[in-house]
Design an enzyme around this catalytic site. Structure first.
Site, mmCIF file in Angstrom:
data_model
loop_
_atom_site.group_PDB
_atom_site.id
_atom_site.type_symbol
_atom_site.label_atom_id
_atom_site.label_comp_id
_atom_site.label_asym_id
_atom_site.label_seq_id
_atom_site.Cartn_x
_atom_site.Cartn_y
_atom_site.Cartn_z
ATOM 1 N N HIS A 50 0.868 -1.185 0.000
ATOM 2 C CA HIS A 50 0.000 0.000 0.000
ATOM 3 C C HIS A 50 0.899 1.227 0.000
ATOM 4 O O HIS A 50 1.960 1.213 0.647
ATOM 5 C CB HIS A 50 -0.854 0.076 1.277
ATOM 6 C CG HIS A 50 -2.129 -0.709 1.255
ATOM 7 N ND1 HIS A 50 -2.612 -1.358 2.372
ATOM 8 C CD2 HIS A 50 -3.045 -0.920 0.266
ATOM 9 C CE1 HIS A 50 -3.762 -1.949 2.066
ATOM 10 N NE2 HIS A 50 -4.044 -1.702 0.801
ATOM 11 N N CYS B 187 -2.297 2.791 9.028
ATOM 12 C CA CYS B 187 -3.323 1.841 8.566
ATOM 13 C C CYS B 187 -4.554 1.886 9.471
ATOM 14 O O CYS B 187 -5.672 1.638 9.047
ATOM 15 C CB CYS B 187 -2.794 0.424 8.561
ATOM 16 S SG CYS B 187 -1.380 0.167 7.504
HETATM 17 N N1 ARG Z 1 -4.149 -7.164 6.540
HETATM 18 C C1 ARG Z 1 -4.479 -5.963 5.854
HETATM 19 C C2 ARG Z 1 -4.426 -6.171 4.355
HETATM 20 O O1 ARG Z 1 -3.528 -6.838 3.898
HETATM 21 C C3 ARG Z 1 -3.566 -4.835 6.268
HETATM 22 C C4 ARG Z 1 -3.990 -3.506 5.740
HETATM 23 C C5 ARG Z 1 -3.028 -2.429 6.111
HETATM 24 N N2 ARG Z 1 -3.576 -1.163 5.829
HETATM 25 C C6 ARG Z 1 -2.914 -0.152 5.257
HETATM 26 N N3 ARG Z 1 -3.524 0.983 5.152
HETATM 27 N N4 ARG Z 1 -1.727 -0.302 4.771
HETATM 28 O O2 ARG Z 1 -5.247 -5.698 3.608
#
Ligand code: ARG
Length: 275
Positions: free
Chosen positions: A175, A269
């Site tokens: 991300h 996150c």
């Molecule tokens: N387990 C989640 C996923 O893989 C983690 C999300 C993390 N969020 C972020 N904004 N980077 O989607």
């Protein structure tokens, strides 16, 4: 002569979701390992500390109720991307998280936000960052792992701000918010190696004064930070990053979030900004 920069904090409004049903039941990013035990109670305590830290800095934190069966809902940044009262909704890549988008939409719509559902795959503020004072209001958008580039076009159409697409190339930094953060309304910090050569060039052109992170900073989730323009809230493991932002005139505030790292996320996150 030493020039002391006076970084000005701004009151912010955030949305967080408690990790009541948090678990690592599936693995959709390289940080997740379903065989690692997760301490949900500790996750809740750490999350609570983060919430208190943000309210202690004078910010408003709204809480989105957690829903059973959605263990990643604690990563509230992924639910939508809001600019100027408009919420561009998420459309998750993986089925396990699909239902989170509707929960965010319902919550925001009930509180007066104009919610625009997305036709294209995008994971909200996980892959979008907004810099109101850079180039008159600029959106940075990541692609390569989750959000589709066509969603960048959709976001530009919905939000009426220029969107610059950045190519993420390292699966650990899947991300945008794991590799780049807004430190204030016009300054970013980023980890160059997470981006393609071309996107690194774009970032150097747009942000010659950026704070650049190294491997250790990025692996400690040091880019996954929340800043009010002065106070930079970051993962307690990211001590190198804390020094870098301090050298740039900001005040680092460290918060421990070890349990939530197991799901592949950290401070940012867990925090969606409502603009
Ligand atoms: N387990 C989640 C996923 O893989 C983690 C999300 C993390 N969020 C972020 N904004 N980077 O989607």
């Amino acid at each position: 002569m030493t020039v002391t920069l006076q970084r000005m904090p701004q009151k912010r409004t955030y949305l967080m979701c408690p990790p009541e049903f948090y678990a690592v039941d599936y693995a959709i990013n390289p940080w997740m390992d379903t065989s690692t035990p997760v301490d949900t109670e500790l996750a809740l305590k750490q999350w609570e500390r983060l919430r208190e830290t943000l309210t202690g800095l004078g910010h408003t934190v709204h809480v989105l109720p957690a829903e059973p069966g959605l263990p990643d809902m604690v990563y509230a940044a992924n639910g939508a991307f809001t600019v100027d009262g408009v919420a561009y909704g998420a459309r998750f890549k993986y089925a396990q998280r699909t239902a989170e988008a509707a929960a965010h939409r319902a919550y925001l719509a009930a509180r007066g936000w104009t919610c625009v559902p997305a036709a294209e795959t995008n994971e909200g503020e996980g892959d979008f960052a907004y810099l109101p004072e850079a180039y008159g209001g600029l959106i940075l958008a990541g692609y390569g792992f989750r959000t589709e580039p066509v969603a960048h076009v959709e976001a530009q159409d919905v939000l009426g701000r220029p969107v610059v697409s950045l190519h993420l190339v390292d699966p650990r930094f899947y991300h945008l918010d794991t590799a780049l953060a807004a430190l204030d309304d016009s300054t970013v910090a980023y980890y160059p190696a997470a981006f393609s050569e071309a996107s690194q060039r774009v970032l150097r052109q747009l942000f010659p004064d950026a704070v650049r992170a190294d491997d250790a900073d990025a692996y400690a989730f040091g880019l996954n930070l929340v800043s009010d323009g002065r106070h930079v809230v970051l993962n307690s493991e990211a001590t190198g990053m804390a020094h870098k932002v301090e050298a740039a005139g900001y005040t680092p505030v460290l918060v421990e979030l070890s349990e939530l790292k197991k799901g592949g996320g950290s401070i940012k996150c867990c925090v969606a900004e409502l603009r």
